[in-house]
Motif scaffolding. Sequence first.
Motif, PDB file in Angstrom:
ATOM      1  N   HIS A  47      17.680   2.783   4.130  1.00 43.81           N
ATOM      2  CA  HIS A  47      17.019   1.813   4.200  1.00 43.81           C
ATOM      3  C   HIS A  47      15.871   1.997   5.487  1.00 43.81           C
ATOM      4  CE1 HIS A  47      14.552  -1.959   3.383  1.00 43.81           C
ATOM      5  NE2 HIS A  47      14.837  -2.144   4.763  1.00 43.81           N
ATOM      6  N   ALA A  48      15.991   2.369   6.881  1.00 40.54           N
ATOM      7  CA  ALA A  48      15.101   3.407   8.017  1.00 40.54           C
ATOM      8  C   ALA A  48      14.258   4.340   7.711  1.00 40.54           C
ATOM      9  CB  ALA A  48      15.873   3.655   8.962  1.00 40.54           C
ATOM     10  N   ASP A  49      14.631   5.267   6.601  1.00 40.97           N
ATOM     11  CA  ASP A  49      14.390   6.146   6.297  1.00 40.97           C
ATOM     12  C   ASP A  49      12.960   6.094   5.507  1.00 40.97           C
ATOM     13  OD1 ASP A  49      15.488   8.252   7.604  1.00 40.97           O
ATOM     14  OD2 ASP A  49      16.820   8.387   6.627  1.00 40.97           O
ATOM     15  N   LYS A  50      13.509   5.311   4.433  1.00 41.30           N
ATOM     16  CA  LYS A  50      12.002   4.673   4.058  1.00 41.30           C
ATOM     17  C   LYS A  50      11.188   3.772   4.122  1.00 41.30           C
ATOM     18  CE  LYS A  50      13.568   1.832   0.037  1.00 41.30           C
ATOM     19  NZ  LYS A  50      13.817   0.694  -0.541  1.00 41.30           N
ATOM     20  N   VAL A  51      12.177   3.316   5.467  1.00 39.48           N
ATOM     21  CA  VAL A  51      10.718   2.262   5.752  1.00 39.48           C
ATOM     22  C   VAL A  51       9.602   3.455   6.675  1.00 39.48           C
ATOM     23  CG1 VAL A  51      10.235  -0.004   7.879  1.00 39.48           C
ATOM     24  CG2 VAL A  51      11.674  -0.070   6.063  1.00 39.48           C
ATOM     25  N   ALA A  52      10.344   4.147   7.768  1.00 42.62           N
ATOM     26  CA  ALA A  52       9.367   4.794   8.016  1.00 42.62           C
ATOM     27  C   ALA A  52       8.353   6.041   7.848  1.00 42.62           C
ATOM     28  CB  ALA A  52      10.980   6.184   9.002  1.00 42.62           C
ATOM     29  N   LYS A  53       8.195   6.021   6.580  1.00 43.12           N
ATOM     30  CA  LYS A  53       7.472   6.782   5.625  1.00 43.12           C
ATOM     31  C   LYS A  53       6.348   5.988   5.596  1.00 43.12           C
ATOM     32  CE  LYS A  53      10.401  10.168   3.466  1.00 43.12           C
ATOM     33  NZ  LYS A  53      10.941  10.947   2.025  1.00 43.12           N
ATOM     34  N   GLY A  54       6.376   4.396   5.391  1.00 42.93           N
ATOM     35  CA  GLY A  54       5.540   3.370   5.161  1.00 42.93           C
ATOM     36  C   GLY A  54       5.201   3.151   3.255  1.00 42.93           C
ATOM     37  N   PRO A  55       4.313   2.456   3.308  1.00 42.80           N
ATOM     38  CA  PRO A  55       4.608   1.625   1.622  1.00 42.80           C
ATOM     39  C   PRO A  55       4.258   2.672   0.833  1.00 42.80           C
ATOM     40  CG  PRO A  55       3.059   0.711   2.812  1.00 42.80           C
ATOM     41  CD  PRO A  55       3.796   1.345   3.815  1.00 42.80           C
ATOM     42  N   VAL A  56       4.889   2.242  -0.604  1.00 46.55           N
ATOM     43  CA  VAL A  56       4.939   4.088  -1.659  1.00 46.55           C
ATOM     44  C   VAL A  56       3.560   3.495  -1.716  1.00 46.55           C
ATOM     45  CG1 VAL A  56       5.960   4.464  -4.227  1.00 46.55           C
ATOM     46  CG2 VAL A  56       7.053   3.561  -1.751  1.00 46.55           C
ATOM     47  N   PRO A  57       2.459   3.988  -2.443  1.00 51.73           N
ATOM     48  CA  PRO A  57       1.088   4.008  -2.407  1.00 51.73           C
ATOM     49  C   PRO A  57       1.366   4.070  -4.403  1.00 51.73           C
ATOM     50  CG  PRO A  57       1.519   6.430  -2.339  1.00 51.73           C
ATOM     51  CD  PRO A  57       3.082   5.879  -1.977  1.00 51.73           C
ATOM     52  N   ARG A  58       0.816   2.374  -4.837  1.00 54.52           N
ATOM     53  CA  ARG A  58       0.810   2.062  -6.060  1.00 54.52           C
ATOM     54  C   ARG A  58      -0.677   2.931  -6.139  1.00 54.52           C
ATOM     55  NH1 ARG A  58       6.053   1.523  -7.762  1.00 54.52           N
ATOM     56  NH2 ARG A  58       7.195   0.315  -5.616  1.00 54.52           N
ATOM     57  N   ARG A  59      -0.571   2.819  -8.253  1.00 55.80           N
ATOM     58  CA  ARG A  59      -1.872   2.738  -8.070  1.00 55.80           C
ATOM     59  C   ARG A  59      -2.956   3.270  -7.655  1.00 55.80           C
ATOM     60  NH1 ARG A  59      -2.581  -3.460 -10.867  1.00 55.80           N
ATOM     61  NH2 ARG A  59      -3.230  -2.291 -12.588  1.00 55.80           N
ATOM     62  N   PHE A  60      -2.829   4.646  -6.730  1.00 56.83           N
ATOM     63  CA  PHE A  60      -4.261   5.398  -6.279  1.00 56.83           C
ATOM     64  C   PHE A  60      -5.543   5.340  -7.135  1.00 56.83           C
ATOM     65  CE2 PHE A  60      -5.548   9.145  -4.565  1.00 56.83           C
ATOM     66  CZ  PHE A  60      -5.858   8.354  -2.952  1.00 56.83           C
ATOM     67  N   GLY A  61      -6.671   5.192  -6.097  1.00 56.71           N
ATOM     68  CA  GLY A  61      -7.756   5.359  -6.531  1.00 56.71           C
ATOM     69  C   GLY A  61      -7.502   3.982  -8.112  1.00 56.71           C
ATOM     70  N   TYR A  62      -7.311   3.652  -8.132  1.00 54.85           N
ATOM     71  CA  TYR A  62      -7.340   2.649  -8.786  1.00 54.85           C
ATOM     72  C   TYR A  62      -8.347   1.465  -8.328  1.00 54.85           C
ATOM     73  CZ  TYR A  62      -7.558  -1.441 -12.601  1.00 54.85           C
ATOM     74  OH  TYR A  62      -7.605  -2.537 -13.117  1.00 54.85           O
ATOM     75  N   GLU A  63      -9.394   1.330  -9.041  1.00 55.63           N
ATOM     76  CA  GLU A  63     -10.506  -0.082  -8.719  1.00 55.63           C
ATOM     77  C   GLU A  63     -10.109  -1.000  -9.612  1.00 55.63           C
ATOM     78  OE1 GLU A  63     -15.358   0.168  -7.716  1.00 55.63           O
ATOM     79  OE2 GLU A  63     -14.082   1.657  -7.111  1.00 55.63           O
TER      80      GLU A  63
END
Length: 190
Positions: A47-63
């Motif tokens: 979990h610590a590694d997952k939090v260190a990477k930051g949030p997972v980008p979802r729907r990148f580029g969608y407006e």
Amino acid sequence: MTSLIGSMISTLGATLKYRSLVGTANQASKVVALFSPEWTTVRFRFHADKVAKGPVPRRFGYEDKIFKGGLLPRTAYQDKRLPIPDYKPKNSWNEKRALFGQNDYIDILGPSNEITQKTLHPTQLLYNVPHWLRGVKGNEYQVLLRKRKFVQKEGYPITHPTKWAELNVRIKKLYKYLNTKTKSPFWKHA
């Protein structure tokens, strides 16, 4: 390659005390089956590694086009206000609104001509309704019988043969249904 497999089989057979099998192919398949390395993948992530990477980008580029902000009807990428349509009052004296309901009470007002004493029924004023449907009362079977009676004189079977056949089929089905499934008032006490 075969000599290498053969030497492995002989050493393994000696150390593991296998019985000698008939043929070297069987021995090679046994060795491969027993000593093939298993590849395992990492099935967990800390979990610590997952939090260190930051949030997972979802729907990148969608407006998103729908405004989900506060009370003002403005979006983040628009500086000018949304257009408000100009007020246009209704024309209350156009033909449709001015003449609406003009014939509603024609049967109450009495005869239109004092000499002939003929009254005009409101159903005679329904100009936008087919003539066979004006003032009709009854169920679907009765309405279709009336339609058939009116349109067969006008050459409807020749000009619209498919619709004529469908009309007759529907009448036949309704006739069968009404005669078999509905209760007759004469059979109340039977």
